[in-house]
Design an enzyme around this catalytic site. Structure first.
Site, PDB file in Angstrom:
ATOM      1  N   CYS A 118     -17.109 -50.248  -4.717  1.00 19.98           N
ATOM      2  CA  CYS A 118     -16.024 -49.667  -3.913  1.00 19.98           C
ATOM      3  C   CYS A 118     -16.445 -48.308  -3.359  1.00 19.98           C
ATOM      4  O   CYS A 118     -16.932 -47.455  -4.105  1.00 19.98           O
ATOM      5  CB  CYS A 118     -14.767 -49.503  -4.766  1.00 19.98           C
ATOM      6  SG  CYS A 118     -13.386 -48.717  -3.900  1.00 19.98           S
ATOM      7  N   CYS A 124     -10.944 -42.093  -6.407  1.00 16.63           N
ATOM      8  CA  CYS A 124      -9.756 -42.821  -6.850  1.00 16.63           C
ATOM      9  C   CYS A 124      -9.816 -43.031  -8.357  1.00 16.63           C
ATOM     10  O   CYS A 124     -10.868 -43.365  -8.915  1.00 16.63           O
ATOM     11  CB  CYS A 124      -9.678 -44.165  -6.131  1.00 16.63           C
ATOM     12  SG  CYS A 124      -8.348 -45.241  -6.695  1.00 16.63           S
ATOM     13  N   CYS A 127     -10.215 -46.977 -10.918  1.00 14.30           N
ATOM     14  CA  CYS A 127     -11.346 -47.498 -11.688  1.00 14.30           C
ATOM     15  C   CYS A 127     -12.213 -46.335 -12.141  1.00 14.30           C
ATOM     16  O   CYS A 127     -12.383 -45.363 -11.412  1.00 14.30           O
ATOM     17  CB  CYS A 127     -12.209 -48.435 -10.842  1.00 14.30           C
ATOM     18  SG  CYS A 127     -11.362 -49.891 -10.209  1.00 14.30           S
ATOM     19  N   GLN A 314       2.038 -59.790 -16.634  1.00  9.55           N
ATOM     20  CA  GLN A 314       0.638 -59.437 -16.834  1.00  9.55           C
ATOM     21  C   GLN A 314      -0.070 -59.399 -15.488  1.00  9.55           C
ATOM     22  O   GLN A 314       0.080 -60.307 -14.671  1.00  9.55           O
ATOM     23  CB  GLN A 314      -0.039 -60.457 -17.757  1.00  9.55           C
ATOM     24  CG  GLN A 314       0.495 -60.451 -19.174  1.00  9.55           C
ATOM     25  CD  GLN A 314       0.074 -59.209 -19.965  1.00  9.55           C
ATOM     26  OE1 GLN A 314      -0.716 -58.395 -19.505  1.00  9.55           O
ATOM     27  NE2 GLN A 314       0.617 -59.075 -21.162  1.00  9.55           N
ATOM     28  N   ASP A 391      16.585 -53.105 -29.274  1.00 13.45           N
ATOM     29  CA  ASP A 391      15.661 -51.973 -29.223  1.00 13.45           C
ATOM     30  C   ASP A 391      14.837 -52.003 -30.504  1.00 13.45           C
ATOM     31  O   ASP A 391      15.311 -51.624 -31.576  1.00 13.45           O
ATOM     32  CB  ASP A 391      16.438 -50.657 -29.105  1.00 13.45           C
ATOM     33  CG  ASP A 391      15.525 -49.449 -28.995  1.00 13.45           C
ATOM     34  OD1 ASP A 391      14.296 -49.597 -29.184  1.00 13.45           O
ATOM     35  OD2 ASP A 391      16.040 -48.343 -28.740  1.00 13.45           O
ATOM     36  N   CYS A 438      -2.181 -53.479 -26.012  1.00 18.01           N
ATOM     37  CA  CYS A 438      -2.677 -52.833 -24.797  1.00 18.01           C
ATOM     38  C   CYS A 438      -3.170 -51.422 -25.086  1.00 18.01           C
ATOM     39  O   CYS A 438      -3.475 -50.670 -24.158  1.00 18.01           O
ATOM     40  CB  CYS A 438      -1.600 -52.815 -23.708  1.00 18.01           C
ATOM     41  SG  CYS A 438      -0.116 -51.895 -24.138  1.00 18.01           S
TER      42      CYS A 438
END
Length: 482
Positions: A118, A124, A127, A314, A391, A438
């Site tokens: 890129c 940026c 990435c 996702q 919750d 994650c």
């Protein structure tokens, strides 16, 4: 080889010009690394004199780790550097415990260094690992996971699972672009944030976003520049289902009739369905008053999940399907078993599980997602899937679903992890737990609790490359009762 001047603008249009010379001695084309900081930094006493150092490791956020000579071996995080390299670097920030720097020149390049694909890499922040060979990126993420498990959780898996990988380009089907009108530059910028998060990256394209969107970034920027309300649009969210691609336009002031007509024409020209958002989530409305049904199909389980433009899904569709199959295989659900699925969202794991077990219960904190999960169960004819809104960071021990008996547990919590709900659950009932994470730090903390305090064994763990070319580490772990 000089990278030339880098021009950045703040919100008021003020311009800062600075030349960032970056040279690669092995004739690799130049790139522009910049430090990404997550802590308060001291900008005084910064010594801009370039220094030479050897890179020892790769940090969790994709920066090279060095111990600087003459500074008492103080740890320095250096953007744009890879393990095994010798670089010239320039300090960018100081703190008591570590410093930060950027690569100025690579004196001895790693054999794992590649030319970033890129043109915006290094500016940026979307990435940070494009300069590292793709096969080595997941190796680095696997190492981050294992380091976190050992250092934070004081646990070690019995087996390291082979990493789960998929396509590395054009995979991102959901995300958010920042939008900023830069007066001095005379244009509107659309893109992800720069490495310095105060600025919006001036993108012409994005190679990690699905092509239907990634190739249209420049067209979107030029189009917004033509609008009456170009200064009143701070962000645009994008999401793609199997049927359509939706752009949700956040606007701070009502759109003029001319702008509404222009958005309708732009959407028709480029194949986007346009939604408008004037305030909170409840203000999202289709521009044409009708909208479009959004869904994606999980073919191996004959399941279709419907969703709305701002719902969580996702981001990597193909890897998501691999991840579901992987999680179910590791859970080993039996036909007569009851399974609890925590942080279930739209039913991404719950509904495929319902095809294989007697009953599955999904619990999620977002009431809207729970409502759509129930609709998805009805749409797919899965009467053995129940959903509850709760919750999970609060006390749930008096709730009906908490008191029900289960055989196995699957959970996919947010970055903060699941420690609060794990401390409430009667964990002895679960023969096996599959934990999809994650964030390796919170997984490691929770793994320590399960193993060191609750008597579970960490059977296996491994990384999954949900976000190629980024430092994001998605992972999965399996626990069994001793």
């Amino acid at each position: 080889m000089s990278a030339g001047p880098i021009i950045k603008h703040d919100g008021g249009g003020r311009k800062r010009v600075r030349t960032l010379p970056v040279r690669i001695c092995d004739n690799t084309p130049p790139f522009l690394p910049a430090a990404c900081c997550h802590v308060a930094r001291t900008r005084s006493r910064i010594d801009r004199t370039p220094f030479q150092t050897e890179i020892l490791d790769l940090s969790h956020d994709g920066r090279g780790v060095a111990r600087r000579e003459g500074e008492g071996g103080k740890v320095t995080f250096i953007s744009g550097a890879l393990p095994g390299e010798v670089v010239m670097a320039e300090q960018t920030a100081r703190s008591r415990h570590f410093d930060e720097a950027r690569t100025v020149q690579v004196l001895q390049a790693s054999p794992q260094r590649v030319t970033p694909k890129c043109p915006h890499f290094g500016t940026c922040a979307g990435c940070v690992l494009q300069h590292l060979d793709e096969d080595q990126q997941i190796v680095a993420k696997q190492r981050v996971l294992m380091d976190n498990l050992e250092r934070i959780g004081h646990v070690k898996p019995g087996t390291v699972l082979p990493p789960l990988v998929g396509e590395s380009w054009g995979y991102r089907r959901k995300g958010r672009f920042s939008v900023r009108r830069v007066e001095k530059k005379g244009k509107t910028l659309v893109g992800f944030r720069e490495q310095d998060p105060r600025f919006v990256a001036d993108l012409s394209q994005c190679l990690t976003v699905i092509p239907e969107i990634g190739t249209k970034v420049e067209a979107l920027s030029l189009f917004i520049e033509s609008l009456d309300g170009k200064r009143d649009i701070p962000q645009i969210e994008f999401i793609a289902g199997d049927q359509a691609v939706v752009l949700t336009v956040r606007h701070l002031q009502p759109l003029s009739d001319a702008d509404r007509a222009a958005w309708a024409a732009f959407g028709q020209q480029h194949g986007f369905v346009i939604y408008l958002q004037s305030g909170g989530v409840d203000t999202v409305q289709p521009l044409d008053g009708q909208g479009v049904p959004l869904s994606f199909r999980l073919a191996p389980w004959d399941v279709e999940l419907a969703f709305r433009p701002l719902d969580f899904i996702q981001v990597n569709a193909k890897l998501n399907e691999k991840m579901i199959a992987h999680a179910l295989d590791l859970l080993e659900p039996g036909e007569d078993e009851r399974v609890l699925d925590l942080f279930c969202g739209l039913g991404n794991f719950t509904l495929p599980l319902a095809r294989r077990v007697r009953e599955v219960v999904g619990v999620e904190g977002d009431a809207g997602l729970v409502a759509r999960a129930r609709e998805n169960a009805d749409r797919n004819g899965l009467a053995n899937a129940q959903f509850f809104s709760a919750d999970l960071t609060q006390d749930q021990r008096s709730t009906a679903w908490m008191r029900q008996g289960f055989d196995k547990l699957l959970l996919d919590p947010p970055r903060s992890g699941a420690i609060e709900v794990l401390q409430q659950l009667p964990l002895k009932q679960f023969k096996r737990i599959v934990y999809v994470s994650c964030h390796p730090g919170s997984l490691a903390r929770d793994a320590g609790y399960l193993v060191n305090e609750q008597g579970f064994t960490l059977v296996s763990a491994g990384a999954m490359d949900m976000f190629p070319h980024t430092a994001h580490v998605e992972s999965i772990a399996v626990f069994e009762k001793r």
